[in-house]
Design an enzyme around this catalytic site. Structure first.
Site, mmCIF file in Angstrom:
data_model
loop_
_atom_site.group_PDB
_atom_site.id
_atom_site.type_symbol
_atom_site.label_atom_id
_atom_site.label_comp_id
_atom_site.label_asym_id
_atom_site.label_seq_id
_atom_site.Cartn_x
_atom_site.Cartn_y
_atom_site.Cartn_z
ATOM 1 N N SER A 1 46.035 28.801 48.436
ATOM 2 C CA SER A 1 44.968 28.625 49.418
ATOM 3 C C SER A 1 45.449 28.324 50.836
ATOM 4 O O SER A 1 46.070 29.164 51.449
ATOM 5 C CB SER A 1 44.025 27.541 48.917
ATOM 6 O OG SER A 1 42.859 27.573 49.644
ATOM 7 N N HIS A 2 45.216 27.116 51.319
ATOM 8 C CA HIS A 2 45.543 26.829 52.720
ATOM 9 C C HIS A 2 47.006 26.416 52.904
ATOM 10 O O HIS A 2 47.430 26.182 54.025
ATOM 11 C CB HIS A 2 44.626 25.724 53.258
ATOM 12 C CG HIS A 2 44.851 24.394 52.604
ATOM 13 N ND1 HIS A 2 44.193 24.006 51.459
ATOM 14 C CD2 HIS A 2 45.680 23.379 52.908
ATOM 15 C CE1 HIS A 2 44.603 22.787 51.109
ATOM 16 N NE2 HIS A 2 45.503 22.381 51.973
ATOM 17 N N ASP B 1 40.910 30.840 55.775
ATOM 18 C CA ASP B 1 42.179 30.345 55.241
ATOM 19 C C ASP B 1 42.843 31.404 54.365
ATOM 20 O O ASP B 1 42.363 32.534 54.255
ATOM 21 C CB ASP B 1 41.964 29.033 54.476
ATOM 22 C CG ASP B 1 41.309 29.242 53.131
ATOM 23 O OD1 ASP B 1 40.543 30.218 52.998
ATOM 24 O OD2 ASP B 1 41.556 28.451 52.204
ATOM 25 N N ASP C 1 43.133 32.164 51.162
ATOM 26 C CA ASP C 1 42.429 32.886 50.101
ATOM 27 C C ASP C 1 40.971 33.177 50.443
ATOM 28 O O ASP C 1 40.209 33.629 49.580
ATOM 29 C CB ASP C 1 42.528 32.122 48.775
ATOM 30 C CG ASP C 1 41.884 30.750 48.853
ATOM 31 O OD1 ASP C 1 41.852 30.169 49.956
ATOM 32 O OD2 ASP C 1 41.406 30.251 47.812
ATOM 33 N N ASP D 1 38.336 31.289 51.280
ATOM 34 C CA ASP D 1 37.174 30.490 50.896
ATOM 35 C C ASP D 1 36.786 29.458 51.953
ATOM 36 O O ASP D 1 35.787 28.771 51.804
ATOM 37 C CB ASP D 1 37.366 29.847 49.503
ATOM 38 C CG ASP D 1 38.608 28.994 49.391
ATOM 39 O OD1 ASP D 1 39.330 28.853 50.397
ATOM 40 O OD2 ASP D 1 38.861 28.471 48.288
ATOM 41 N N ARG D 2 37.591 29.345 53.013
ATOM 42 C CA ARG D 2 37.208 28.419 54.089
ATOM 43 C C ARG D 2 36.974 29.172 55.387
ATOM 44 O O ARG D 2 37.371 30.331 55.517
ATOM 45 C CB ARG D 2 38.315 27.418 54.339
ATOM 46 C CG ARG D 2 38.606 26.533 53.184
ATOM 47 C CD ARG D 2 39.211 25.290 53.747
ATOM 48 N NE ARG D 2 40.101 24.650 52.827
ATOM 49 C CZ ARG D 2 40.872 23.642 53.190
ATOM 50 N NH1 ARG D 2 40.886 23.232 54.444
ATOM 51 N NH2 ARG D 2 41.642 23.058 52.302
ATOM 52 N N LYS E 1 33.578 28.418 47.146
ATOM 53 C CA LYS E 1 33.270 28.385 48.565
ATOM 54 C C LYS E 1 33.614 29.744 49.152
ATOM 55 O O LYS E 1 34.419 30.482 48.588
ATOM 56 C CB LYS E 1 33.976 27.237 49.261
ATOM 57 C CG LYS E 1 35.462 27.159 49.078
ATOM 58 C CD LYS E 1 35.985 25.844 49.645
ATOM 59 C CE LYS E 1 37.484 25.821 49.561
ATOM 60 N NZ LYS E 1 38.099 24.629 49.108
HETATM 61 C C1 VG1 Z 1 41.735 19.962 50.396
HETATM 62 C C2 VG1 Z 1 40.415 19.682 51.069
HETATM 63 C C3 VG1 Z 1 39.266 19.908 50.093
HETATM 64 C C4 VG1 Z 1 39.360 21.325 49.517
HETATM 65 C C5 VG1 Z 1 40.724 21.542 48.911
HETATM 66 C C6 VG1 Z 1 40.921 22.956 48.421
HETATM 67 O O1 VG1 Z 1 41.911 19.068 49.315
HETATM 68 O O2 VG1 Z 1 40.391 18.362 51.563
HETATM 69 O O3 VG1 Z 1 38.050 19.705 50.763
HETATM 70 O O4 VG1 Z 1 38.386 21.519 48.519
HETATM 71 O O5 VG1 Z 1 41.747 21.284 49.880
HETATM 72 O O6 VG1 Z 1 40.734 23.879 49.430
HETATM 73 P P1 VG1 Z 1 42.840 17.780 49.380
HETATM 74 O O7 VG1 Z 1 42.856 17.214 48.003
HETATM 75 O O8 VG1 Z 1 44.156 18.259 49.889
HETATM 76 O O9 VG1 Z 1 42.199 16.878 50.383
HETATM 77 V V1 VG1 Z 1 41.540 25.351 49.392
HETATM 78 O O10 VG1 Z 1 40.708 26.312 50.429
HETATM 79 O O11 VG1 Z 1 43.145 24.859 49.861
HETATM 80 O O12 VG1 Z 1 41.562 25.759 47.777
HETATM 81 CO CO CO Z 2 41.184 28.182 50.265
#
Ligand code: VG1
Ligand code: CO
Length: 543
Positions: free
Chosen positions: A113-114, A277, A279, A281-282, A376
């Site tokens: 993801s991010h 981001d 993947d 979803d953001r 998302k």
């Molecule tokens: C982070 C964000 C959370 C989001 C998660 C996955 O998690 O704060 O809001 O759902 O990333 O997003 P954490 O535990 O690092 O705070 V993604 O788009 O990276 O799957």
């Molecule tokens: Co993501």
């Protein structure tokens, strides 16, 4: 068919955090690391023989290699059909949609993801269920438990599949469909939003810049904005998915998408900008010289969701993750929607979506989504914004100011401290947790604490309990600090300190967050004793 059982030994670090298993590529490259985890997932699921598995991915480094291995393990485990995007690409929301559309048993998403990509970056595995939703904790717990005892996996002896062309083939009883990753998802977006109205907006001279951050949304965004909505070529930047995201950190926020922020605060700027981001979803939204805070954005989507015909007759409640500022609660209350508060991570919204308890949900990290699918969805949110802009003729700034005038402005910032030692960070959290029962009534940075507690959650649909989901310190109903550790790190620890404050006086709406929040920032530093744990008292980045 030639199926082999390969003996293996468990790795004991295969834990799933907020969203999937995320580790450095070098960790995933250890012998059988990936194979073990995929087999652990399959061993924890029941009744998938002959059914469909969708494989999605954001195109990051190691994804192509991993996809080939996963196909072979899925064939050996006797899935009836595998659907995979061309070149292994399928964004997280598109994977969710494809699972639902083709009535698949579930799907694997190859993405961290991010998190940054490339040979020195991260790789990850997420699992979505038949509803296209992130595996709930009860299921991820099973995967993790199985990964710790696994002693063999099954793999088919077959050649690699050419994923570069759209086609369908049969391998020993399993059909493998390589599909266009974009078209199903894009048709669905056309059902949800008023493309004609958005097209008119673009043809009237409205200009936008969409930054795909060299990640998965590029091909989707080019098709949607440039081909279908008539935005000029060049509207989408960084549109080519690259294995290392071209060196960008694919998390759309003020720090990692600074080039876009600079563009929107410069001269001759477009009317609107957005980013996604890794993947897809953001999202992130900017207007001219204006950043839309994700918590305000969620509240604005809540304000306008009933103007979209797609949602007529499907409006239930709303949910936000606990660290998300409660701006959306004010809108929900005004409109008569129930507003749920869940722990961080999309997996906690799934049960509410599936049970028609909620229609809209979102997080402070710029994740938003709705009952249209169970993940998302960044491009959905950007299209939603465009639809609102087309219908109202207002700018993003005007829409935010409308919201603040109506409900007050809830300031929201998050201080992120990255690269802490895991043990020390855990120590800090346990020290703070010990303090929590004694905090009520204490004065911190000249502010009396009204209430302090550890956030524990009971899922209203399944009654499952999730404990220790963050520490909340309230100074009044809308002035608070929330402290938690990230669950998406591949190594080390990241501390997140979220701060909110409601301001009702319109004269203060233009004060910068750091100034409005100065007392809360001071209180958070005192509470966490951050100097003891971080090399620098200042956060690594602020969102
Ligand atoms: C982070 C964000 C959370 C989001 C998660 C996955 O998690 O704060 O809001 O759902 O990333 O997003 P954490 O535990 O690092 O705070 V993604 O788009 O990276 O799957
Ligand atoms: Co993501």
């Amino acid at each position: 068919m030639d199926i082999k059982a390969i003996q293996t030994k468990p790795y004991l670090d295969q834990n799933m955090g907020t969203s999937g298993l995320r580790r450095k590529v070098s960790v995933f490259r250890q012998p059988n690391y990936l194979e073990n985890f995929i087999q652990a997932i399959f061993d924890s699921l029941e009744g998938f023989e002959g059914k469909t598995l969708v494989i999605g991915g954001d195109g990051r480094f190691f994804g192509a290699e991993a996809a080939q291995t996963i196909i072979k393990i899925a064939v050996a485990n006797r899935f009836g059909r595998i659907i995979i995007g061309q070149n292994g690409l399928l964004s997280t929301p598109a994977t969710s949609y494809v699972i639902r559309k083709y009535h698949a048993f579930g799907g694997l998403i190859l993405s961290a993801s991010h998190n940054p990509g490339g040979p020195d970056g991260d790789f990850g595995i997420k699992y979505d269920n038949a509803a296209g939703g992130a595996a709930p904790p009860v299921l991820t717990d099973k995967f993790v438990a199985r990964s710790k005892t696994i002693d063999r996996y099954w793999i088919a002896n077959m050649p690699d599949i050419d994923l570069s062309a759209i086609r369908s083939l049969e391998v020993d009883g399993t059909t493998i469909d390589v599909i266009d990753p974009v078209s199903d998802y894009v048709s669905y977006m056309q059902e949800i939003f008023d493309f004609k109205a958005i097209r008119r907006l673009f043809s009237s001279g409205f200009r936008m810049t969409y930054d795909a951050m060299n990640a998965v949304t590029g091909p989707y965004a080019c098709r949607i904005f440039e081909d279908l909505l008539g935005a000029p070529k060049g509207t989408v930047i960084h549109e080519k998915p690259l294995p290392d995201f071209g060196g960008l950190h694919p998390e759309p926020n003020l720090t990692y998408a600074k080039h876009l922020v600079d563009l929107m605060y410069g001269e001759h700027v477009p009317d609107f900008a957005a980013a996604s981001d890794g993947d897809g979803d953001r999202y992130m939204i900017l207007g001219r010289h204006f950043f839309v805070n994700p918590c305000d954005s969620l509240a604005i989507l809540a304000e306008y969701i009933d103007t979209l015909p797609f949602y007529h007759g499907r409006m239930y409640g709303i949910a936000r993750s606990m660290p998300t500022a409660p701006s959306v609660d004010l809108v929900a209350e005004n409109k008569g929607y129930h507003c749920y508060q869940t722990p961080t991570g999309w997996k906690f919204f799934g049960s509410l979506l599936e049970a028609d308890k909620i229609t809209l949900c979102g997080e402070e990290s710029f994740g938003a989504g709705s009952s249209h699918l169970n993940e998302k969805d960044g491009l959905w949110a950007v299209l939603f914004w465009l639809n609102i802009l087309a219908n109202t003729g207002k700018t993003p700034e005007e829409l935010c100011r409308d919201l603040w005038r109506r409900y007050g402005r809830i300031y929201a910032i998050c201080h992120n401290y990255m690269g802490l030692e895991s043990e020390k960070a855990a120590q800090m959290m346990s020290k703070l947790t010990e303090k929590v029962p004694h905090l009520t009534g204490q004065i911190i940075a000249d502010m009396p604490v009204r209430e302090a507690f550890v956030f524990n959650y009971t899922d209203p649909v399944t009654d499952e309990v999730a404990q220790n989901q963050g520490i909340c310190i309230y100074f009044d109903q809308y002035t608070r600090i929330v402290i938690r550790l990230s669950g998406t790190d591949s190594s080390g620890a990241t501390l997140r300190i979220y701060m909110n404050k409601l301001v009702l006086d319109a004269k203060q709406f233009d004060v910068v967050p750091a100034e409005i929040m100065a007392d809360l920032i001071q209180a958070a530093r005192l509470l966490t004793d951050i100097k003891e744990y971080a090399t620098n008292e200042n956060p690594t980045f602020v969102t």
